[in-house]
Write a protein that holds these residues in place. Structure first.
Motif, PDB file in Angstrom:
ATOM      1  N   ILE A 112       0.731  -1.083  -0.116  1.00  0.00           N
ATOM      2  CA  ILE A 112       0.059  -0.074  -0.061  1.00  0.00           C
ATOM      3  C   ILE A 112       0.824   1.092   0.007  1.00  0.00           C
ATOM      4  O   ILE A 112       0.693   2.112  -0.848  1.00  0.00           O
ATOM      5  CB  ILE A 112      -1.048  -0.100   1.137  1.00  0.00           C
ATOM      6  CG1 ILE A 112      -2.018  -1.218   1.418  1.00  0.00           C
ATOM      7  CG2 ILE A 112      -1.794   1.326   1.241  1.00  0.00           C
ATOM      8  CD1 ILE A 112      -2.786  -1.132   0.046  1.00  0.00           C
ATOM      9  N   ALA A 113       1.889   1.221   0.885  1.00  0.00           N
ATOM     10  CA  ALA A 113       2.733   2.448   0.944  1.00  0.00           C
ATOM     11  C   ALA A 113       3.651   2.490  -0.353  1.00  0.00           C
ATOM     12  O   ALA A 113       4.034   3.890  -0.701  1.00  0.00           O
ATOM     13  CB  ALA A 113       3.695   2.178   2.149  1.00  0.00           C
ATOM     14  N   SER A 114       3.814   1.598  -1.075  1.00  0.00           N
ATOM     15  CA  SER A 114       4.847   1.569  -2.135  1.00  0.00           C
ATOM     16  C   SER A 114       3.651   2.169  -3.508  1.00  0.00           C
ATOM     17  O   SER A 114       4.064   2.358  -4.502  1.00  0.00           O
ATOM     18  CB  SER A 114       5.214   0.282  -2.734  1.00  0.00           C
ATOM     19  OG  SER A 114       5.999  -0.042  -1.691  1.00  0.00           O
ATOM     20  N   ALA A 140     -11.381  -3.667  -0.784  1.00  0.00           N
ATOM     21  CA  ALA A 140     -10.939  -2.486   0.061  1.00  0.00           C
ATOM     22  C   ALA A 140      -9.412  -2.679   0.750  1.00  0.00           C
ATOM     23  O   ALA A 140      -9.316  -2.739   1.886  1.00  0.00           O
ATOM     24  CB  ALA A 140     -11.801  -1.891   1.136  1.00  0.00           C
ATOM     25  N   PRO A 141      -8.571  -2.867  -0.122  1.00  0.00           N
ATOM     26  CA  PRO A 141      -7.104  -3.275   0.223  1.00  0.00           C
ATOM     27  C   PRO A 141      -6.347  -2.254   1.103  1.00  0.00           C
ATOM     28  O   PRO A 141      -5.562  -2.518   1.830  1.00  0.00           O
ATOM     29  CB  PRO A 141      -6.426  -3.680  -0.921  1.00  0.00           C
ATOM     30  CG  PRO A 141      -7.022  -3.021  -2.086  1.00  0.00           C
ATOM     31  CD  PRO A 141      -8.567  -2.697  -1.449  1.00  0.00           C
ATOM     32  N   THR A 142      -7.080  -1.026   1.042  1.00  0.00           N
ATOM     33  CA  THR A 142      -6.201   0.032   1.986  1.00  0.00           C
ATOM     34  C   THR A 142      -6.289   0.132   3.471  1.00  0.00           C
ATOM     35  O   THR A 142      -5.765   0.728   4.114  1.00  0.00           O
ATOM     36  CB  THR A 142      -6.486   1.394   1.542  1.00  0.00           C
ATOM     37  OG1 THR A 142      -8.123   1.417   1.522  1.00  0.00           O
ATOM     38  CG2 THR A 142      -6.277   1.472  -0.289  1.00  0.00           C
ATOM     39  N   VAL A 143      -7.178  -0.984   3.694  1.00  0.00           N
ATOM     40  CA  VAL A 143      -7.602  -1.037   5.252  1.00  0.00           C
ATOM     41  C   VAL A 143      -7.495  -2.554   5.480  1.00  0.00           C
ATOM     42  O   VAL A 143      -7.454  -3.464   4.558  1.00  0.00           O
ATOM     43  CB  VAL A 143      -8.858  -0.869   5.585  1.00  0.00           C
ATOM     44  CG1 VAL A 143      -8.971   0.775   5.618  1.00  0.00           C
ATOM     45  CG2 VAL A 143     -10.135  -1.416   4.855  1.00  0.00           C
ATOM     46  N   PRO A 144      -6.954  -2.900   6.673  1.00  0.00           N
ATOM     47  CA  PRO A 144      -6.740  -4.292   6.799  1.00  0.00           C
ATOM     48  C   PRO A 144      -8.108  -5.239   6.813  1.00  0.00           C
ATOM     49  O   PRO A 144      -9.146  -4.729   6.950  1.00  0.00           O
ATOM     50  CB  PRO A 144      -6.422  -4.476   8.281  1.00  0.00           C
ATOM     51  CG  PRO A 144      -5.827  -3.108   8.445  1.00  0.00           C
ATOM     52  CD  PRO A 144      -6.617  -2.173   7.912  1.00  0.00           C
ATOM     53  N   MET A 145      -7.835  -6.659   6.502  1.00  0.00           N
ATOM     54  CA  MET A 145      -8.981  -7.295   6.242  1.00  0.00           C
ATOM     55  C   MET A 145      -9.167  -8.416   7.647  1.00  0.00           C
ATOM     56  O   MET A 145      -8.079  -8.983   7.873  1.00  0.00           O
ATOM     57  CB  MET A 145      -8.831  -8.341   5.232  1.00  0.00           C
ATOM     58  CG  MET A 145      -9.633  -9.565   4.799  1.00  0.00           C
ATOM     59  SD  MET A 145      -9.215 -10.384   3.539  1.00  0.00           S
ATOM     60  CE  MET A 145     -10.416 -11.834   3.296  1.00  0.00           C
ATOM     61  N   VAL A 169       8.014  -2.232  -4.493  1.00  0.00           N
ATOM     62  CA  VAL A 169       8.712  -2.640  -3.189  1.00  0.00           C
ATOM     63  C   VAL A 169       7.573  -3.411  -2.404  1.00  0.00           C
ATOM     64  O   VAL A 169       6.774  -2.857  -2.114  1.00  0.00           O
ATOM     65  CB  VAL A 169       9.368  -1.532  -2.442  1.00  0.00           C
ATOM     66  CG1 VAL A 169      10.066  -2.305  -1.345  1.00  0.00           C
ATOM     67  CG2 VAL A 169      10.651  -1.290  -3.269  1.00  0.00           C
ATOM     68  N   MET A 170       7.887  -4.603  -2.214  1.00  0.00           N
ATOM     69  CA  MET A 170       6.881  -5.392  -1.140  1.00  0.00           C
ATOM     70  C   MET A 170       6.734  -4.894   0.180  1.00  0.00           C
ATOM     71  O   MET A 170       5.506  -4.628   0.543  1.00  0.00           O
ATOM     72  CB  MET A 170       7.353  -7.025  -1.239  1.00  0.00           C
ATOM     73  CG  MET A 170       6.238  -7.564  -0.345  1.00  0.00           C
ATOM     74  SD  MET A 170       6.773  -9.410  -0.464  1.00  0.00           S
ATOM     75  CE  MET A 170       6.825  -9.903  -2.178  1.00  0.00           C
ATOM     76  N   GLY A 171       7.699  -4.588   0.798  1.00  0.00           N
ATOM     77  CA  GLY A 171       7.675  -4.091   1.859  1.00  0.00           C
ATOM     78  C   GLY A 171       7.172  -5.064   3.335  1.00  0.00           C
ATOM     79  O   GLY A 171       7.005  -6.425   2.938  1.00  0.00           O
ATOM     80  N   GLU A 172       6.547  -4.490   4.228  1.00  0.00           N
ATOM     81  CA  GLU A 172       5.817  -5.083   5.393  1.00  0.00           C
ATOM     82  C   GLU A 172       4.568  -5.684   5.117  1.00  0.00           C
ATOM     83  O   GLU A 172       3.663  -5.360   4.306  1.00  0.00           O
ATOM     84  CB  GLU A 172       5.791  -4.362   6.466  1.00  0.00           C
ATOM     85  CG  GLU A 172       7.299  -3.908   7.138  1.00  0.00           C
ATOM     86  CD  GLU A 172       7.166  -2.694   8.032  1.00  0.00           C
ATOM     87  OE1 GLU A 172       8.022  -2.532   8.848  1.00  0.00           O
ATOM     88  OE2 GLU A 172       6.612  -1.823   7.656  1.00  0.00           O
ATOM     89  N   SER A 173       4.241  -7.032   5.647  1.00  0.00           N
ATOM     90  CA  SER A 173       3.059  -7.540   5.677  1.00  0.00           C
ATOM     91  C   SER A 173       2.685  -8.301   7.062  1.00  0.00           C
ATOM     92  O   SER A 173       3.384  -8.630   7.823  1.00  0.00           O
ATOM     93  CB  SER A 173       2.716  -8.799   4.735  1.00  0.00           C
ATOM     94  OG  SER A 173       3.781  -9.492   4.557  1.00  0.00           O
TER      95      SER A 173
END
Length: 227
Positions: A112-114, A140-145, A169-173
């Motif tokens: 999301i940040a990328s 709605a992927p911009t908020v947690p599921m 960039v993948m970053g954190e999950s």
């Protein structure tokens, strides 16, 4: 423990149903993903492109060159339907061990940040036999599921679905127990604790003093490295 729980652990400890390893999920773990996986680093084998799309639809760059090298996700092609999906893999089992009735939270804040073009967050639910039961999704992927684990589910595979070509960039999950959406949205990024397989190397049980309905259990566990 009550008798039903004792019988369950007894079968696991004595390997009556299968050799193992066994799953032990720490209820205090902040993130069930592995450490490098949660950070988007290292071995691209920690992820998989959905079978519904071609293996070359998504390519991971960078991480294969070292354990601490960030992965960059490149979406090379868009199938006519069903993806492309990127799935987070467990090193031992079909997915991350879960139990029906649990609540879990899934999010990919690094993508999301990328600015990644995400169409969905997804969780595939599998039974103990490794067969797909159902798939939960959110557009709605911009908020947690946040989802309850469905009946008969034993494993969960978190995933994302992309909606456009690009490189990010993948970053954190984060894949966590309970509803942790509020701290995630507030900026919390828990380190991946992992859910390794264990072998039970020592086992003891005895009746609890004063109450025959309960038993005291002792287990010694040794972590088993996954492939």
């Amino acid at each position: 423990m009550r008798q039903d729980d004792v019988r369950h652990l007894d079968r696991l400890a004595r390997r009556l149903d299968q050799l193992g390893p066994v799953a032990v999920v720490d209820p205090l773990a902040g993130n069930l993903l592995g450490g490098g996986q949660a950070a988007g680093l290292g071995d691209p084998g920690r992820w998989e492109v959905s079978r519904a799309s071609g293996s070359s639809d998504i390519i991971l760059y960078g991480g294969g060159y070292g354990e601490y090298i960030p992965n960059t996700v490149s979406v090379e092609a868009l199938p006519a339907s069903n993806g492309p999906d990127l799935l987070w893999l467990h090193p031992t089992w079909k997915g991350y061990p879960v139990t029906a009735g649990m609540v879990v939270t899934w999010w990919a804040p690094g993508l999301i940040a990328s600015g990644a073009a995400l169409a969905q967050l997804r969780i595939e639910w599998y039974g103990a036999d490794g067969k797909l039961i159902s798939t939960g999704t959110t557009n709605a992927p911009t908020v947690p599921m946040v989802r309850p684990v469905p009946a008969l589910a034993a494993y969960a595979r978190p995933a994302v679905r992309f909606s456009a070509k690009g490189m990010w960039v993948m970053g954190e999950s984060v894949f966590a127990l309970g509803d942790v959406s509020a701290p995630l949205l507030a900026g919390d990024r828990p380190t991946g604790d992992g859910t390794p397989g264990y072998s039970i190397t020592r086992y003891s049980h005895a009746a609890t003093d004063g109450d025959g309905a309960y038993r005291d259990i002792g287990l010694e566990l040794v972590e088993v490295s996954g492939p």
